[in-house]
Motif scaffolding. Structure first.
Motif, PDB file in Angstrom:
ATOM      1  N   ILE A   1       0.347 -33.120  11.844  1.00 17.62           N
ATOM      2  CA  ILE A   1       0.928 -34.240  12.566  1.00 17.62           C
ATOM      3  C   ILE A   1      -0.163 -35.301  12.671  1.00 17.62           C
ATOM      4  O   ILE A   1      -1.249 -35.032  13.188  1.00 17.62           O
TER       5      ILE A   1
ATOM      6  N   SER B   1       4.715 -40.105  16.031  1.00 16.77           N
ATOM      7  CA  SER B   1       4.313 -38.745  16.400  1.00 16.77           C
ATOM      8  C   SER B   1       5.401 -37.981  17.137  1.00 16.77           C
ATOM      9  O   SER B   1       5.533 -36.764  16.979  1.00 16.77           O
TER      10      SER B   1
ATOM     11  N   ARG C   1       7.827 -36.525  14.653  1.00 16.90           N
ATOM     12  CA  ARG C   1       7.191 -35.412  13.921  1.00 16.90           C
ATOM     13  C   ARG C   1       7.033 -34.195  14.828  1.00 16.90           C
ATOM     14  O   ARG C   1       7.269 -33.060  14.398  1.00 16.90           O
TER      15      ARG C   1
ATOM     16  N   LYS D   1      10.290 -32.418  15.159  1.00 13.62           N
ATOM     17  CA  LYS D   1      10.615 -31.723  13.918  1.00 13.62           C
ATOM     18  C   LYS D   1       9.880 -30.393  13.823  1.00 13.62           C
ATOM     19  O   LYS D   1      10.458 -29.364  13.436  1.00 13.62           O
TER      20      LYS D   1
END
Length: 374
Positions: free
Chosen positions: A57, A84, A87, A90
């Motif tokens: 990340i 961020s 991400r 995810k």
């Protein structure tokens, strides 16, 4: 159980997470572990070398000093911060951890914040006596804050659930044999001084150590191991030559770029001269060693000063701030301590009393307790 560690930036943030992960695996080999961090940080290498899965990340920290270079950095940091959160979500949804633990570094913020919003149990571990900005922010909503020393709690959110667990310390430091280490190094019955200023080397520390070595070189009473760091490999020898110190063939002057056998060096030492990084101080406590601490002023929020003072307040170390550091002042301090073996022993005993030798187990118990509450 599935646990995600969020860490990065420095070895001081990464190694505690790796240490706890190793203990969890020993306790329960079925535990699933994932690390999240910057693909450009040292965590990417260290985590994968340790055999754990790694989820990248990209995120950057903000620089406070105003100049053109830092302005560009901060603009880039804003861009990374904007992406961020997506991400982080995810990573969390793909791995579906039961617990998320942060051990510091900018990556901890978005990962733990998103985990909290998704209803995942969260905890963060703070290595320093003066918490970083990330820990201060996280203390408002994580389920648990784990502290190295109790002094850190007063700087956090007043309703934060805090527990003192200590910092993870390598078993090699805890169990190193003083007798075997001194025999291997040829210390004999001499006073053993170990000094270092970090992996790159601190110029001010190297300059002061040159004066200390000039004082005791040739006395036959002191064995001195010093790590110059990468930037001091030429500086220290030059300074010693200028002072007329014949160090090349002196068995009592062990000058290196790095100390790769730190557990043995700490075991052999009577006095350690060093910076005040959190893990270094935890290792000094675990080894029960007297120390002169020179906090680095070039760290976020001057946290090394607070780390050092946590020991000084317990008469477990002597603090010499860099603004007051001179070769003469350090030499006088070393002279005083080496001439007072009872004080060296008292500093060592008090450092040992501060040690928390089961930090890994304490942290793992907190993780398991959160897992049981999910």
């Amino acid at each position: 159980m599935k646990i995600l560690f969020a860490c990065g930036g420095t070895a001081g943030h990464i190694n505690p997470a790796l240490s706890v992960a190793g203990t969890l695996k020993k306790q329960d080999p079925s535990v699933e572990i994932l690390f999240a961090g910057s693909p450009r940080g040292m965590e990417a290498r260290l985590v994968q070398e340790a055999g754990y899965r790694f989820a990248p990340i990209t995120i950057k920290g903000f620089q406070r000093q105003l100049n053109l270079r830092n302005l560009k950095n901060n603009l880039q940091a804003v861009g990374y911060l904007a992406t961020s959160t997506h991400r982080a979500k995810k990573i969390l949804r793909a791995f579906a951890p039961d617990v998320v633990m942060g051990t510091g570094g900018y990556v901890s913020g978005p990962i733990l914040r998103c985990a909290h919003k998704l209803g995942i149990k969260t905890l963060t571990q703070e290595q320093n006596a003066f918490p970083g900005v990330t820990t201060k922010l996280l203390s408002h909503y994580v389920d648990k804050v784990l502290l190295a020393v109790p002094q850190a709690q007063k700087y956090l959110y007043e309703k934060a659930d805090c527990t003192v667990t200590g910092n993870p310390v390598r078993e090699e430091v805890i169990f190193a044999s003083r007798k075997a280490a001194r025999e291997r190094m040829g210390v004999g019955d001499k006073i053993c001084i170990v000094s270092f200023g970090g992996s790159l080397g601190a110029r001010r520390v190297n300059e002061a150590i040159a004066d200390v070595m000039a004082w005791h070189a040739g006395s036959g009473k002191i064995h001195h191991i010093h790590a110059t760091g990468a930037y001091g490999t030429e500086l220290l020898p030059r300074l010693l030559r200028e002072k007329g110190v014949a160090f090349e063939n002196n068995p009592d002057l062990d000058i290196r770029e790095y100390i790769r056998d730190m557990p043995d060096c700490l075991a052999a030492a009577d006095l350690v001269i060093c910076r005040a990084g959190a893990i270094t101080l935890s290792e000094l406590q675990a080894a029960g060693r007297a120390s002169i601490l020179i906090p680095s002023p070039n760290v976020a929020e001057n946290h090394q000063y607070y780390n050092a003072m946590a020991l000084a307040e317990q008469d477990a170390a002597v603090v010499l701030e860099e603004k007051d550091l001179t070769g003469q002042r350090l030499t006088d301090l070393v002279k005083t301590l080496c001439g007072d073996p009872e004080r060296l022993k008292r500093l060592s005993r008090n450092a040992a009393r501060m040690a928390i030798l089961d930090a890994n187990e304490r942290i793992c118990r907190e993780i398991q307790a959160l897992y049981q509450k999910k």
